[in-house]
Scaffold this motif. Structure first.
Motif, PDB file in Angstrom:
ATOM      1  N   ALA A   1     -37.418 -56.513  19.410  1.00  0.00           N
ATOM      2  CA  ALA A   1     -37.879 -56.204  18.051  1.00  0.00           C
ATOM      3  C   ALA A   1     -37.810 -54.704  17.790  1.00  0.00           C
ATOM      4  O   ALA A   1     -37.396 -54.267  16.699  1.00  0.00           O
ATOM      5  CB  ALA A   1     -39.305 -56.714  17.857  1.00  0.00           C
ATOM      6  N   ALA A   2     -38.182 -53.896  18.773  1.00  0.00           N
ATOM      7  CA  ALA A   2     -38.111 -52.437  18.625  1.00  0.00           C
ATOM      8  C   ALA A   2     -36.668 -51.983  18.468  1.00  0.00           C
ATOM      9  O   ALA A   2     -36.362 -51.091  17.657  1.00  0.00           O
ATOM     10  CB  ALA A   2     -38.767 -51.763  19.829  1.00  0.00           C
ATOM     11  N   GLU A   3     -35.784 -52.601  19.244  1.00  0.00           N
ATOM     12  CA  GLU A   3     -34.356 -52.273  19.156  1.00  0.00           C
ATOM     13  C   GLU A   3     -33.798 -52.577  17.764  1.00  0.00           C
ATOM     14  O   GLU A   3     -32.941 -51.848  17.254  1.00  0.00           O
ATOM     15  CB  GLU A   3     -33.584 -53.082  20.216  1.00  0.00           C
ATOM     16  N   LEU A   4     -34.306 -53.620  17.142  1.00  0.00           N
ATOM     17  CA  LEU A   4     -33.810 -54.053  15.833  1.00  0.00           C
ATOM     18  C   LEU A   4     -34.692 -53.526  14.698  1.00  0.00           C
ATOM     19  O   LEU A   4     -35.005 -54.261  13.749  1.00  0.00           O
ATOM     20  CB  LEU A   4     -33.735 -55.584  15.780  1.00  0.00           C
ATOM     21  N   GLY A   5     -35.082 -52.286  14.801  1.00  0.00           N
ATOM     22  CA  GLY A   5     -35.816 -51.654  13.704  1.00  0.00           C
ATOM     23  C   GLY A   5     -37.187 -52.234  13.478  1.00  0.00           C
ATOM     24  O   GLY A   5     -37.607 -52.411  12.330  1.00  0.00           O
ATOM     25  N   ASN A   6     -37.886 -52.553  14.564  1.00  0.00           N
ATOM     26  CA  ASN A   6     -39.221 -53.164  14.471  1.00  0.00           C
ATOM     27  C   ASN A   6     -39.198 -54.467  13.675  1.00  0.00           C
ATOM     28  O   ASN A   6     -39.996 -54.682  12.752  1.00  0.00           O
ATOM     29  CB  ASN A   6     -40.225 -52.182  13.866  1.00  0.00           C
TER      30      ASN A   6
END
Length: 253
Positions: A42-47
């Protein structure tokens, strides 16, 4: 509306699909039982929106769908039922609890998600459900008996709902890849003979690409890889006993 909710999103096919749709500008929702891996993706994908979820828990499934769809005006363009597990081995040597867990996640999990998603799908133009099926849903595979049975169920569900929900404008289809190089498969202690003979020649990214193509042009069944497309087409034209002979040879110890 371009949003997608993915189960089993923390790794493998689910994660590859999340990354692909995110790159194409879709709003991505992530669900998985592995909270740490899920948070990292999720962090990798812009939260991206995410929630820890056991798909076998109907109440938790309803809450997760409500939470994601509330952010999108109660609409859901695409549900991708990617969560699933696999256990290779001789049927009688696998604990009954392991067989049961396969059916609970692969079949009941898909039922729970799809049933709970109906209201949101119905409210969305061009809504779709993509179910993770398998080449194992074409003919029962020795040493993967309960997994294969679960994928037969997913295949039937896709066929039935694509007809039943057509009046609402909802398309339902499945992806049917052969063996895919994912942690789920690489962690198997028993290597089925069919795996040795056919090999594992497909990466998760190829299945994600198939999911993308399915989102643009829905089919009831989407075979993946040239190898399985040929086998699938052959199976539609030949008597069942020939398919049985082929499977017997592929699965010979």
């Amino acid at each position: 509306m371009r949003n997608i909710l993915i189960t089993g999103a923390a790794s493998g096919i689910g994660a590859a699909t999340a990354r692909l749709f995110y790159r194409h500008g879709w709003q991505v929702g992530l669900l998985d039982i592995n909270a740490q891996a899920l948070a990292e993706l999720a962090a990798e994908l812009g939260n991206a929106w995410h929630a820890e979820l056991d798909v076998t828990d109907p109440a938790a499934v309803k809450a997760a769908l409500a939470g994601f769809c509330a952010l999108h005006g109660g609409q859901l363009r695409l549900l991708f039922n990617s969560a699933g597990i696999l256990h290779c081995g001789h049927f009688e040597e696998i604990e009954l609890s392991a067989h049961t867990r396969i059916v609970q996640i692969n079949v009941l999990g898909t039922l729970n998600m799809t049933h709970a998603a109906f209201t949101y799908l119905k409210a969305t133009p061009q809504a779709q459900v993509i179910n993770m099926c398998s080449a194992s849903g074409l003919y029962g595979v020795p040493h993967l008996a309960s997994y294969s049975a679960s994928k037969f169920a997913v295949r039937a569900l896709s066929e039935a709902l694509d007809l039943e929900w057509a009046k609402y404008g909802i398309r339902v289809g499945d992806l049917m890849p052969p063996f895919v190089s994912t942690p789920m498969l690489s962690n198997q202690r028993f290597k089925a003979p069919v795996l040795r003979r056919l090999g594992v020649n497909l990466e998760a990214q190829a299945v994600a690409q198939a999911a993308w193509e399915q989102a643009q042009h829905s089919k009831v069944h989407r075979p993946i890889s040239l190898q399985f497309k040929l086998l699938y087409g052959f199976g539609q034209l030949t008597p069942a006993w020939i398919t049985r002979r082929i499977m017997a040879w592929l699965s010979r110890d």
